[in-house]
Design an enzyme around this catalytic site. Structure first.
Site, PDB file in Angstrom:
ATOM      1  N   ARG A  57       0.790  -1.409  -0.054  1.00 24.93           N
ATOM      2  CA  ARG A  57       0.035  -0.040   0.176  1.00 24.93           C
ATOM      3  C   ARG A  57       0.689   1.257   0.003  1.00 24.93           C
ATOM      4  NH1 ARG A  57      -2.918  -1.684   5.517  1.00 24.93           N
ATOM      5  NH2 ARG A  57      -1.162  -1.824   6.800  1.00 24.93           N
ATOM      6  N   GLU A  68      -3.149   5.811   4.335  1.00 23.70           N
ATOM      7  CA  GLU A  68      -2.605   4.894   3.383  1.00 23.70           C
ATOM      8  C   GLU A  68      -3.736   4.545   2.363  1.00 23.70           C
ATOM      9  OE1 GLU A  68      -0.256   1.796   6.224  1.00 23.70           O
ATOM     10  OE2 GLU A  68      -2.442   1.829   6.434  1.00 23.70           O
ATOM     11  N   THR A  96      -8.464   5.633  16.305  1.00 19.98           N
ATOM     12  CA  THR A  96      -7.092   5.492  15.795  1.00 19.98           C
ATOM     13  C   THR A  96      -7.156   5.249  14.360  1.00 19.98           C
ATOM     14  OG1 THR A  96      -6.512   4.899  18.083  1.00 19.98           O
ATOM     15  CG2 THR A  96      -5.284   3.598  15.878  1.00 19.98           C
ATOM     16  N   ARG A 124     -13.475  -6.918   8.927  1.00 14.86           N
ATOM     17  CA  ARG A 124     -12.658  -7.627   7.826  1.00 14.86           C
ATOM     18  C   ARG A 124     -11.481  -8.025   8.315  1.00 14.86           C
ATOM     19  NH1 ARG A 124      -7.665  -5.320   7.597  1.00 14.86           N
ATOM     20  NH2 ARG A 124      -7.139  -3.976   5.704  1.00 14.86           N
ATOM     21  N   ALA A 151     -10.762  -0.568  19.965  1.00 16.43           N
ATOM     22  CA  ALA A 151     -11.878  -0.433  18.793  1.00 16.43           C
ATOM     23  C   ALA A 151     -11.946  -1.852  18.102  1.00 16.43           C
ATOM     24  CB  ALA A 151     -11.611   0.593  18.151  1.00 16.43           C
ATOM     25  N   GLY A 237      -1.503  -5.620  15.609  1.00 13.34           N
ATOM     26  CA  GLY A 237      -1.359  -4.235  15.877  1.00 13.34           C
ATOM     27  C   GLY A 237       0.003  -3.709  15.531  1.00 13.34           C
ATOM     28  N   GLY A 238       0.963  -4.462  15.052  1.00 14.56           N
ATOM     29  CA  GLY A 238       2.152  -4.133  14.365  1.00 14.56           C
ATOM     30  C   GLY A 238       1.851  -3.946  12.854  1.00 14.56           C
ATOM     31  N   ASP A 239       1.734  -2.821  12.298  1.00 14.29           N
ATOM     32  CA  ASP A 239       1.157  -2.844  10.866  1.00 14.29           C
ATOM     33  C   ASP A 239       1.666  -1.490  10.343  1.00 14.29           C
ATOM     34  OD1 ASP A 239      -0.086  -1.124  12.342  1.00 14.29           O
ATOM     35  OD2 ASP A 239      -2.239  -1.497  11.532  1.00 14.29           O
ATOM     36  N   VAL A 305      -0.957  -7.510   8.821  1.00 15.61           N
ATOM     37  CA  VAL A 305      -0.934  -6.080   8.573  1.00 15.61           C
ATOM     38  C   VAL A 305      -2.116  -5.392   7.868  1.00 15.61           C
ATOM     39  CG1 VAL A 305       1.532  -5.690   8.753  1.00 15.61           C
ATOM     40  CG2 VAL A 305       0.490  -6.103   6.389  1.00 15.61           C
TER      41      VAL A 305
HETATM   42  N1  LIG Z   1      -3.685  -5.603  10.969  1.00 16.22           N
HETATM   43  C1  LIG Z   1      -4.640  -5.261  10.388  1.00 16.22           C
HETATM   44  O1  LIG Z   1      -5.112  -5.383   9.489  1.00 16.22           O
HETATM   45  C2  LIG Z   1      -5.283  -3.914  11.265  1.00 16.22           C
HETATM   46  C3  LIG Z   1      -6.503  -3.376  11.328  1.00 16.22           C
HETATM   47  C4  LIG Z   1      -6.821  -2.493  11.936  1.00 16.22           C
HETATM   48  C5  LIG Z   1      -6.281  -2.017  13.127  1.00 16.22           C
HETATM   49  N2  LIG Z   1      -4.996  -2.554  13.185  1.00 16.22           N
HETATM   50  C6  LIG Z   1      -4.033  -2.085  14.281  1.00 16.22           C
HETATM   51  O2  LIG Z   1      -4.668  -2.413  15.431  1.00 16.22           O
HETATM   52  C7  LIG Z   1      -4.261  -1.663  16.638  1.00 16.22           C
HETATM   53  C8  LIG Z   1      -5.572  -1.374  17.264  1.00 16.22           C
HETATM   54  O3  LIG Z   1      -6.358  -0.695  16.799  1.00 16.22           O
HETATM   55  P1  LIG Z   1      -7.788  -0.189  17.626  1.00 16.22           P
HETATM   56  O4  LIG Z   1      -8.469   0.390  16.296  1.00 16.22           O
HETATM   57  O5  LIG Z   1      -8.336  -1.179  18.451  1.00 16.22           O
HETATM   58  O6  LIG Z   1      -6.913   1.059  18.508  1.00 16.22           O
HETATM   59  P2  LIG Z   1      -7.512   1.634  19.766  1.00 16.22           P
HETATM   60  O7  LIG Z   1      -6.392   2.916  20.010  1.00 16.22           O
HETATM   61  O8  LIG Z   1      -8.881   1.798  19.891  1.00 16.22           O
HETATM   62  O9  LIG Z   1      -7.054   0.575  20.941  1.00 16.22           O
HETATM   63  C9  LIG Z   1      -5.710  -0.065  21.291  1.00 16.22           C
HETATM   64  C10 LIG Z   1      -5.681  -0.486  22.815  1.00 16.22           C
HETATM   65  O10 LIG Z   1      -4.202  -0.735  22.862  1.00 16.22           O
HETATM   66  C11 LIG Z   1      -3.910  -0.385  24.151  1.00 16.22           C
HETATM   67  N3  LIG Z   1      -2.477  -0.389  24.507  1.00 16.22           N
HETATM   68  C12 LIG Z   1      -1.572   0.327  24.052  1.00 16.22           C
HETATM   69  N4  LIG Z   1      -0.516  -0.146  24.317  1.00 16.22           N
HETATM   70  C13 LIG Z   1      -0.505  -1.160  25.198  1.00 16.22           C
HETATM   71  C14 LIG Z   1       0.231  -2.222  25.637  1.00 16.22           C
HETATM   72  N5  LIG Z   1       1.563  -1.790  25.676  1.00 16.22           N
HETATM   73  N6  LIG Z   1      -0.222  -3.154  26.171  1.00 16.22           N
HETATM   74  C15 LIG Z   1      -1.583  -3.514  26.276  1.00 16.22           C
HETATM   75  N7  LIG Z   1      -2.530  -2.664  25.974  1.00 16.22           N
HETATM   76  C16 LIG Z   1      -2.183  -1.460  25.023  1.00 16.22           C
HETATM   77  C17 LIG Z   1      -4.727   0.918  24.240  1.00 16.22           C
HETATM   78  O11 LIG Z   1      -4.949   1.390  25.845  1.00 16.22           O
HETATM   79  C18 LIG Z   1      -5.958   0.717  23.596  1.00 16.22           C
HETATM   80  O12 LIG Z   1      -6.943   0.440  24.497  1.00 16.22           O
HETATM   81  C19 LIG Z   1      -3.657  -0.489  15.812  1.00 16.22           C
HETATM   82  O13 LIG Z   1      -2.147  -0.522  15.989  1.00 16.22           O
HETATM   83  C20 LIG Z   1      -4.100  -0.530  14.572  1.00 16.22           C
HETATM   84  O14 LIG Z   1      -2.944   0.078  13.621  1.00 16.22           O
HETATM   85  C21 LIG Z   1      -4.424  -3.394  12.351  1.00 16.22           C
END
Ligand SMILES: NC(=O)c1ccc[n+]([C@@H]2O[C@H](COP(=O)([O-])OP(=O)(O)OC[C@H]3O[C@@H](n4cnc5c(N)ncnc54)[C@H](O)[C@@H]3O)[C@@H](O)[C@H]2O)c1
Length: 359
Positions: A57, A68, A96, A124, A151, A237-239, A305
């Site tokens: 992307r 992105e 986020t 998805r 979320a 979350g690592g993306d 990711v």
């Molecule tokens: N791989 C994918 O396809 C994909 C898709 C969507 C989101 N994501 C990623 O997923 C992650 C979460 O997204 P979200 O929308 O739920 O975000 P969000 O901000 O709503 O929630 C993230 C949560 O993680 C918690 N957190 C932060 N650091 C932490 C730690 N060290 N230990 C435990 N908890 C911790 C926060 O308190 C928060 O509640 C983001 O990094 C996002 O980029 C990836």
């Protein structure tokens, strides 16, 4: 998939699915069924992986986050998603991750659907995670730790329940109120849930862990001592470059599965490893070209990711399901002059019509 859709009977009109309509569509079908169908759509598209145009992307990074664009095409339909990732957004009441997307006919270039994709991305992503776990987790896995309870978390839980029957959750978040929110939202969905005081406690007795935290840095959500034999790790979350969740030692003990490897090498956990480190793409397992889990003791890692084909599949599901419902609007998006070459004439006629309004 070609041809005019009902929403497209007027050439100026593109069906538009708002957040409100997306919620109504999902609730009218039922979230468990939606997740199961999304898994089926993604699985079908992963089986025909080689038909798709694929690229990492296009990312625009800043100190606060990333924006992105994620395009793909199967030669018949083109799709793209606009998505952001801004971990500090929640402080100002924003998500986020927020997104919208488009499907278009390759033959004409005309859009056939515009949709919100913030909710759809959560669905998805969860569906893709559950699909990967279907092939990679230990058979009979029922207990999952979710580290990061923001979320995405509930969607992940529900997808694993719908696809694998996971019904025991151990929750951990640095912010306990996020875990409490998650537990509250999931009450009534048939889970046995516990909020854990540490990530180590969350890992006790689970066969699957989903890491889904948001932090724009190399974080260490899991260390090697927390990972026991046979575990399936769903690292969500690592993306992004510089944004990972797992200690490198875990990667070296795991069999690693990716979506589109050239993108994952830039954005996933494997950015910590040499560029030629062996990984298997999930579609290869689904298409029977590579093996998934091979032993009870193996540690499997889905280095998620998020890839454009998953968004394409999700949009395809919306397109297929929404047009027979009232849950979309007709958006006057495309200019449609009587003579296709007389675009300027259409503007002049609009000016004339405005100057002499009908009494
Ligand atoms: N791989 C994918 O396809 C994909 C898709 C969507 C989101 N994501 C990623 O997923 C992650 C979460 O997204 P979200 O929308 O739920 O975000 P969000 O901000 O709503 O929630 C993230 C949560 O993680 C918690 N957190 C932060 N650091 C932490 C730690 N060290 N230990 C435990 N908890 C911790 C926060 O308190 C928060 O509640 C983001 O990094 C996002 O980029 C990836």
């Amino acid at each position: 998939m070609g041809g005019l859709t009902p929403g497209q009977a007027k050439l100026n009109v593109v069906p538009f699915v708002s957040v409100d309509h997306m919620m109504k569509l999902i609730l009218s079908i039922g979230i468990g069924r939606v997740l199961t169908e999304l898994v089926e759509y993604i699985e079908v598209d992963f089986r025909r992986w080689q038909m798709f145009e694929k690229s990492a992307r296009l990312a625009s990074h800043s100190s606060k986050g990333v924006i992105e664009l994620m395009p793909t095409s199967d030669g018949d339909i083109y799709g793209f998603k606009y998505v952001n990732g801004h971990p500090l957004n929640t402080i100002s009441g924003r998500q986020t991750v927020t997104a919208f997307g488009v499907l278009a006919e390759v033959g004409t270039g005309y859009p056939v659907l515009i949709s919100e994709m913030t909710i759809l991305t959560a669905l998805r992503t969860a569906a893709t995670s559950a699909l990967a776990a279907k092939y990679l987790a230990a058979p009979g896995a029922r207990a999952m730790a979710i580290i990061g309870n923001g979320a995405q978390a509930e969607f992940q839980a529900l997808a694993f329940k719908a696809v694998l029957g996971v019904d025991r959750l151990r929750l951990y978040d640095i912010d306990r109120s996020a875990s409490e929110k998650c537990m509250r939202n999931l009450a009534g969905f048939g889970f046995d849930m516990a909020i854990c005081p540490t990530p180590e406690a969350a890992m006790e007795g689970v066969q699957i862990v989903t890491t889904v935290t948001a932090d724009k840095r190399y974080a260490t959500i899991l260390t090697d001592n927390m990972v026991s034999e046979g575990l399936h790790i769903n690292a969500v979350g690592g993306d992004s470059p510089g944004k990972t969740e797992l200690h490198r030692d875990i990667l070296e003990r795991s069999t690693i599965f990716t979506e589109f490897t050239p993108q994952t090498r830039i954005e996933g956990e494997i950015q910590q490893l040499p560029a030629d480190y062996p990984v298997t793409e999930l579609w290869e397992v689904i298409a029977g070209k590579a093996k998934g889990r091979q032993s009870e003791r193996e540690i499997t890692l889905f280095d998620s990711v998020g890839f454009a084909i998953e968004d394409f599949s999700a949009l395809r599901w919306v397109w297929r399901n929404v047009l027979s419902t009232p849950f979309y609007q007709e958006l006057d998006l495309l200019a449609d002059p009587d003579d296709p070459r007389d675009l300027f004439g259409m503007l002049l006629r609009a000016q004339a019509a405005a100057a002499s309004p009908v009494p």
